[in-house]
Design a protein around this motif. Structure first.
Motif, mmCIF file in Angstrom:
data_model
loop_
_atom_site.group_PDB
_atom_site.id
_atom_site.type_symbol
_atom_site.label_atom_id
_atom_site.label_comp_id
_atom_site.label_asym_id
_atom_site.label_seq_id
_atom_site.Cartn_x
_atom_site.Cartn_y
_atom_site.Cartn_z
ATOM 1 N N LYS A 1 16.671 31.314 53.262
ATOM 2 C CA LYS A 1 15.991 30.688 54.381
ATOM 3 C C LYS A 1 16.526 31.281 55.680
ATOM 4 O O LYS A 1 17.589 31.900 55.710
ATOM 5 C CB LYS A 1 16.222 29.181 54.351
ATOM 6 N N PHE A 2 15.775 31.053 56.776
ATOM 7 C CA PHE A 2 16.125 31.666 58.059
ATOM 8 C C PHE A 2 17.568 31.351 58.463
ATOM 9 O O PHE A 2 18.322 32.257 58.829
ATOM 10 C CB PHE A 2 15.159 31.193 59.157
ATOM 11 N N GLU A 3 17.957 30.102 58.406
ATOM 12 C CA GLU A 3 19.303 29.717 58.856
ATOM 13 C C GLU A 3 20.382 30.339 57.968
ATOM 14 O O GLU A 3 21.437 30.747 58.455
ATOM 15 C CB GLU A 3 19.449 28.194 58.891
ATOM 16 N N GLU A 4 20.122 30.412 56.677
ATOM 17 C CA GLU A 4 21.073 31.048 55.761
ATOM 18 C C GLU A 4 21.190 32.547 56.064
ATOM 19 O O GLU A 4 22.291 33.111 56.056
ATOM 20 C CB GLU A 4 20.626 30.845 54.315
ATOM 21 N N LEU A 5 20.055 33.173 56.330
ATOM 22 C CA LEU A 5 20.043 34.599 56.645
ATOM 23 C C LEU A 5 20.757 34.867 57.958
ATOM 24 O O LEU A 5 21.533 35.821 58.074
ATOM 25 C CB LEU A 5 18.591 35.098 56.717
ATOM 26 N N LYS A 6 20.528 34.026 58.943
ATOM 27 C CA LYS A 6 21.210 34.176 60.225
ATOM 28 C C LYS A 6 22.726 34.041 60.059
ATOM 29 O O LYS A 6 23.496 34.842 60.598
ATOM 30 C CB LYS A 6 20.696 33.139 61.232
ATOM 31 N N THR A 7 23.148 33.040 59.314
ATOM 32 C CA THR A 7 24.584 32.846 59.079
ATOM 33 C C THR A 7 25.190 34.052 58.374
ATOM 34 O O THR A 7 26.272 34.536 58.743
ATOM 35 C CB THR A 7 24.822 31.573 58.236
ATOM 36 N N PHE A 8 24.480 34.551 57.374
ATOM 37 C CA PHE A 8 24.943 35.727 56.623
ATOM 38 C C PHE A 8 25.083 36.939 57.540
ATOM 39 O O PHE A 8 26.113 37.629 57.527
ATOM 40 C CB PHE A 8 23.959 36.022 55.492
ATOM 41 N N LEU A 9 24.067 37.215 58.352
ATOM 42 C CA LEU A 9 24.095 38.393 59.226
ATOM 43 C C LEU A 9 25.106 38.229 60.364
ATOM 44 O O LEU A 9 25.739 39.203 60.780
ATOM 45 C CB LEU A 9 22.701 38.670 59.783
ATOM 46 N N GLU B 1 8.829 45.003 64.801
ATOM 47 C CA GLU B 1 8.803 43.970 63.765
ATOM 48 C C GLU B 1 10.185 43.366 63.568
ATOM 49 O O GLU B 1 10.343 42.139 63.447
ATOM 50 C CB GLU B 1 8.294 44.573 62.456
ATOM 51 N N LEU B 2 11.195 44.221 63.569
ATOM 52 C CA LEU B 2 12.571 43.760 63.408
ATOM 53 C C LEU B 2 13.040 42.985 64.637
ATOM 54 O O LEU B 2 13.782 42.001 64.522
ATOM 55 C CB LEU B 2 13.485 44.967 63.154
ATOM 56 N N ASP B 3 12.592 43.431 65.815
ATOM 57 C CA ASP B 3 12.956 42.738 67.059
ATOM 58 C C ASP B 3 12.588 41.253 67.007
ATOM 59 O O ASP B 3 13.348 40.392 67.478
ATOM 60 C CB ASP B 3 12.228 43.364 68.262
ATOM 61 N N VAL B 4 11.423 40.961 66.466
ATOM 62 C CA VAL B 4 10.913 39.583 66.476
ATOM 63 C C VAL B 4 11.898 38.629 65.821
ATOM 64 O O VAL B 4 12.274 37.598 66.389
ATOM 65 C CB VAL B 4 9.537 39.503 65.778
ATOM 66 N N ILE B 5 12.382 38.983 64.633
ATOM 67 C CA ILE B 5 13.257 38.058 63.915
ATOM 68 C C ILE B 5 14.692 38.105 64.441
ATOM 69 O O ILE B 5 15.361 37.074 64.539
ATOM 70 C CB ILE B 5 13.215 38.318 62.388
ATOM 71 N N LEU B 6 15.179 39.293 64.824
ATOM 72 C CA LEU B 6 16.563 39.376 65.314
ATOM 73 C C LEU B 6 16.717 38.670 66.656
ATOM 74 O O LEU B 6 17.776 38.106 66.944
ATOM 75 C CB LEU B 6 17.007 40.832 65.416
ATOM 76 N N ARG B 7 15.675 38.661 67.463
ATOM 77 C CA ARG B 7 15.756 37.965 68.748
ATOM 78 C C ARG B 7 15.643 36.456 68.582
ATOM 79 O O ARG B 7 16.069 35.702 69.454
ATOM 80 C CB ARG B 7 14.706 38.516 69.703
ATOM 81 N N LYS B 8 15.077 36.029 67.460
ATOM 82 C CA LYS B 8 15.119 34.604 67.142
ATOM 83 C C LYS B 8 16.539 34.204 66.745
ATOM 84 O O LYS B 8 16.977 33.088 66.996
ATOM 85 C CB LYS B 8 14.150 34.278 66.008
#
Length: 254
Positions: A2-10, A225-232
C-alpha cells in the motif's frame, strides 16, 4: 504494498543509502574534492556529462579531465588558451565523449562564466513551472549556442523526450540540501521541490518492480509519471528517493 507501506520502505532505504560512505565510489566524489562554488559546478557538470557506463570507468575518465585542467577547473576555464584547447582535440576522454567535445564544452563554459559568473542562473525554473523540464531546454540552448558542433549530442534534450538523467543528476548535486553531506546544496535560490529522480536503468527497473511507474521506456514521460507519486511521498524533496531506487538497483536487493 500500500502507499503508506511503500513510502515508509522508500524513506528507510533513502536514509540507508544517503550517507557519506556513498561518495567514494560515486561520480559525486569528483566535485567533492573542491570547496569553491565554481570549481564544484564545473567539475560536477563535466563529470555528470560522462556519467554513463561503469562507475570505475567514469571516475578514471573524470580524473583525465581534471588532469587536462591542472586540477583547477575554474581557473582553467577562465584562462585556458585556444592553442591548448586545440591540442586536446585529438585526445580520448570517455567513450564517445572525446577531446574535441571536451574542448568545445570548455569554450562554452568560458563564455558562460565570463557572462554569468556561475551556471546557477541558467537553470532557474519560471514561476509557473513545477519541474526542470523547460529549464533544461533553456539551459541547453544557452550552453550550446548557435554552433553546430558534434558535442551537442552530449547535452540531452527534454523537448525530445529524453530523461536527461545526467543533467538531473547534476542538478540533484547542486540543489538538494540535507544534512547527509552527499549532495552539495550550493544553489540556494533553487528549490529541491522542482527536482526529479535521475532516471536510468537501475532507477527505472526498481521503479517498475515497485509499481511506481508503468511505462517501459526510460524517457521524460516516465520521469513525469514517477514525479507524481514521489511528490506525494515528499513534495519538498522528491529526489531523495534517487538514493533508495538507485541503491536498491545497484545492490541487487530488489
Amino acid at each position: 504494498m500500500k502507499f503508506e507501506e511503500l513510502k515508509t520502505f522508500l524513506d528507510e532505504k533513502a536514509d540507508q543509502y544517503n550517507h557519506s560512505g556513498f561518495i567514494e565510489k560515486d561520480p559525486i566524489s569528483i566535485p567533492h574534492r573542491f570547496v569553491l562554488k565554481q570549481d564544484i559546478e564545473i567539475s560536477g557538470f563535466l563529470t555528470a556529462t560522462i556519467s554513463w557506463g561503469n562507475r570505475k570507468s567514469i571516475l578514471n575518465s573524470a580524473e583525465k579531465m581534471l588532469g587536462f585542467m591542472n586540477h583547477s577547473p575554474y581557473d582553467f576555464v577562465l584562462n585556458v588558451s585556444e592553442k591548448y584547447l586545440k591540442s586536446l582535440e585529438g585526445k580520448p576522454v570517455h567513450r564517445t565523449f572525446n577531446g574535441e567535445d571536451f574542448a568545445e564544452f570548455i569554450r562554452n563554459l568560458k563564455r558562460i562564466y565570463a557572462e554569468y559568473g556561475s551556471m546557477e542562473p541558467l537553470f532557474f525554473p519560471q514561476e509557473n513551472e513545477s519541474s526542470y523540464y523547460h529549464a533544461l531546454d533553456r539551459f541547453r540552448n544557452v550552453f550550446l549556442g548557435n554552433a553546430d558542433h558534434r558535442s551537442r549530442k552530449h547535452v540531452s534534450s527534454t523537448y525530445k523526450n529524453s530523461s536527461a538523467k545526467r543533467l538531473m543528476m547534476f542538478l540533484r548535486w547542486m540543489v538538494r540540501q540535507d544534512n547527509k553531506k552527499v549532495d552539495f546544496g550550493i544553489w540556494k535560490l533553487h528549490s529541491p521541490a522542482h527536482l526529479s529522480v535521475p532516471l536510468d536503468v537501475h532507477t527505472g527497473n526498481v521503479s517498475r518492480s515497485l509499481g511506481l511507474v508503468i511505462r517501459k521506456q526510460n524517457d521524460w514521460k516516465t520521469v513525469e509519471e514517477l514525479d507524481v507519486i514521489l511528490r506525494k511521498m515528499d513534495a519538498a524533496d522528491p529526489a531523495k528517493y534517487d538514493f533508495a531506487l538507485f541503491g536498491l538497483g545497484v545492490s541487487g536487493a530488489l
